[in-house]
Design an enzyme around this catalytic site. Structure first.
Site, PDB file in Angstrom:
ATOM      1  N   GLY A  71       0.822  -1.208   0.000  1.00 51.62           N
ATOM      2  CA  GLY A  71       0.000   0.000   0.000  1.00 51.62           C
ATOM      3  C   GLY A  71       0.854   1.255   0.000  1.00 51.62           C
ATOM      4  O   GLY A  71       0.541   2.243  -0.681  1.00 51.62           O
ATOM      5  N   THR A  72       1.938   1.227   0.737  1.00 50.65           N
ATOM      6  CA  THR A  72       2.817   2.395   0.819  1.00 50.65           C
ATOM      7  C   THR A  72       3.362   2.753  -0.562  1.00 50.65           C
ATOM      8  O   THR A  72       3.371   3.921  -0.954  1.00 50.65           O
ATOM      9  CB  THR A  72       3.980   2.114   1.805  1.00 50.65           C
ATOM     10  N   GLN A 178      -7.612   0.543   3.736  1.00 49.80           N
ATOM     11  CA  GLN A 178      -8.461  -0.033   4.791  1.00 49.80           C
ATOM     12  C   GLN A 178      -9.889  -0.272   4.325  1.00 49.80           C
ATOM     13  O   GLN A 178     -10.667  -0.890   5.056  1.00 49.80           O
ATOM     14  CB  GLN A 178      -8.477   0.877   6.024  1.00 49.80           C
ATOM     15  N   SER A 198      -4.021  -2.757  -0.582  1.00 48.66           N
ATOM     16  CA  SER A 198      -2.907  -3.563  -0.077  1.00 48.66           C
ATOM     17  C   SER A 198      -3.374  -4.973   0.258  1.00 48.66           C
ATOM     18  O   SER A 198      -4.414  -5.147   0.910  1.00 48.66           O
ATOM     19  CB  SER A 198      -2.331  -2.887   1.176  1.00 48.66           C
ATOM     20  N   GLY A 199      -2.577  -5.964  -0.176  1.00 47.90           N
ATOM     21  CA  GLY A 199      -2.964  -7.360   0.006  1.00 47.90           C
ATOM     22  C   GLY A 199      -3.172  -7.784   1.447  1.00 47.90           C
ATOM     23  O   GLY A 199      -4.156  -8.454   1.781  1.00 47.90           O
ATOM     24  N   HIS A 200      -2.251  -7.356   2.333  1.00 43.40           N
ATOM     25  CA  HIS A 200      -2.298  -7.947   3.677  1.00 43.40           C
ATOM     26  C   HIS A 200      -3.420  -7.402   4.548  1.00 43.40           C
ATOM     27  O   HIS A 200      -3.601  -7.844   5.673  1.00 43.40           O
ATOM     28  CB  HIS A 200      -0.935  -7.843   4.375  1.00 43.40           C
ATOM     29  N   THR A 236      10.764  -7.584 -11.523  1.00 47.08           N
ATOM     30  CA  THR A 236      10.168  -8.887 -11.815  1.00 47.08           C
ATOM     31  C   THR A 236       8.962  -9.110 -10.918  1.00 47.08           C
ATOM     32  O   THR A 236       9.023  -8.870  -9.704  1.00 47.08           O
ATOM     33  CB  THR A 236      11.222  -9.999 -11.599  1.00 47.08           C
ATOM     34  N   CYS A 324       2.041   1.020  13.102  1.00 50.89           N
ATOM     35  CA  CYS A 324       3.300   1.683  12.757  1.00 50.89           C
ATOM     36  C   CYS A 324       3.782   2.586  13.882  1.00 50.89           C
ATOM     37  O   CYS A 324       4.964   2.838  13.998  1.00 50.89           O
ATOM     38  CB  CYS A 324       3.128   2.511  11.488  1.00 50.89           C
TER      39      CYS A 324
END
Ligand code: PLP
Length: 399
Positions: A71-72, A178, A198-200, A236, A324
């Site tokens: 995401g960042t 979010q 973001s995936g996580h 890649t 964070c």
């Protein structure tokens, strides 16, 4: 001990269907999608399938999705691209409550000589729309405003903001890290040029994200090198994680309506019980416009870190402020921007749920947390005085 995991805004567990789908791409199909041979080249198709799945979750076209590392990176790319493609414009608008991925990047541009407006919020975490309108000018290169806040879950009026920006022809980026997977998000309806996910945060692994880039939007790549992602993001491809993100988005799309109801029900039950059982507790944020999974509660006159440590003894995972910033004892910039009193900022706990939570998780917190709060307050001199002052109320059955 299996944790009672109520920290899903920090990160989520990888869904079993997601890990099953990604593992062959870790173990067997390790080729490079750019290779000429079939072993590598066949992975190209799998990446495109993932792109279609991610796009489908947010009502986008597959070619509007760029895979990134997180995401960042998506946030940084969006802001940097805007600044690069409109080099004569030197003003950026964002908010005081963004995630550091946007907030600190905006501060970086301020140090470089850009004018940056950080739009404030009110005591419910709602954006000061007047100030936002007034901040807009001919020099504004980009507006970056989050879809939903990671600490409070408060959802901003992205539709309304986007409409204004479209009329004013100003680029609009939203950090929806979010929101995507938690509430319906449709790029067919939202007047937004760029969007980060973001995936996580939606049951895929860490280290993969995506940037939505509306067709026709000017773009300048942030990571420069090979021709991957049609020259828009070199490096890649992280094939297993991209496959995983695709599967996670497919799952999120299928289950979203039920999940909103289920998770929202659990969150409301938890919140109502804690407010009932703990005196001097308050919810932070606009409860009318909020993610269904998030509850940020301040337990006044107690240290949030002390609460977390005690919950940890029961295997309960929650968070004080964003992941964070916890680790430093800095009070949350989001709650401070909302003007939450000092005593309440320090005792704030964020519970964030997911579809994998069960009623028993919530029941356990409701059982153990009120006595923890009571005990911690009795140990703190300030808390003891405060409690003594309101003792009659407590005796009359609020606990
Ligand atoms: N934006 C928001 C609102 C977030 O909550 C987070 C992570 O907590 C990020 C951006 C950063 O995402 P990532 O951890 O994938 O870099």
């Amino acid at each position: 001990m299996k944790p009672i995991y109520l920290d899903n805004n920090a990160t989520t567990s990888v869904a079993p269907e997601v890990s099953a789908e990604m593992l062959p791409y870790v173990n067997e199909f390790y080729g490079n999608p750019s290779s000429m041979h079939t072993f590598g080249g066949q992975l190209h198709r799998k990446i495109e399938e993932a792109r279609e799945r991610v796009a489908a979750l947010i009502g986008a076209e597959p070619e509007e999705m760029i895979f990134t590392s997180c995401g960042t990176e998506s946030d940084n790319t969006a802001v940097m691209s805007a600044v690069e493609t409109y080099p004569h414009k030197r003003h950026i608008i964002t908010t005081k409550v963004e995630h550091p991925a946007v907030l600190n990047f905006a501060k970086y541009f301020a140090r470089k000589g850009f004018r940056v407006t950080f739009v404030p919020v009110d005591n419910l975490g709602r954006l000061d729309m007047d100030l936002f309108y007034r901040a807009l000018d001919e020099d504004t290169a980009v507006v970056s405003i989050m879809y939903a806040n990671n600490e409070t879950g408060v959802i901003f009026p992205i539709q309304e903001i986007g409409q204004i920006l479209r009329e004013r022809k100003v680029l609009f980026h939203t950090d929806a890290v979010q929101a995507v997977g938690k509430v319906p998000v449709s790029m067919k309806e939202l007047p937004v040029d760029m969007l980060s996910l973001s995936g996580h945060k939606l049951h895929a692994p860490k280290g993969v994200g995506a940037l939505y880039l509306r067709k026709g939007t000017r773009f300048s790549p942030y990571i420069i090198g090979g021709h991957q992602e049609r020259g828009r993001r070199a490096g890649t491809e992280n094939v297993p994680s991209i496959v995983a993100l695709g599967k996670a988005c497919e799952l999120a799309k299928t289950g979203l309506d039920n999940e909103v109801r289920y998770v929202g029900g659990l969150r409301n039950r938890l919140e109502a019980a804690l407010l009932r059982c703990c005196p001097d507790a308050r919810v932070n944020g606009d409860t009318e416009h909020r993610l269904p999974n998030t509850s940020n509660i301040s337990f006044e006159y107690v240290e949030g870190e002390a609460i977390l440590l005690r919950l940890d003894e029961y295997g309960i995972c929650a968070s004080s402020g964003s992941a964070c910033t916890s680790g430093s004892l800095e009070p949350s910039h989001v709650l401070r921007a909302m003007g939450v009193p000092f005593t309440a900022v320090h005792g704030s706990i964020r519970f964030s749920l997911s579809r994998y939570n069960e009623e028993s998780d919530v029941d356990k917190v409701i059982e153990v947390l009120p006595p923890i709060i009571k005990e911690l307050r009795s140990l703190s001199p300030y808390g003891r005085d405060k409690l003594a002052a309101c003792a009659p109320d407590r005796e009359s059955g609020t606990e």
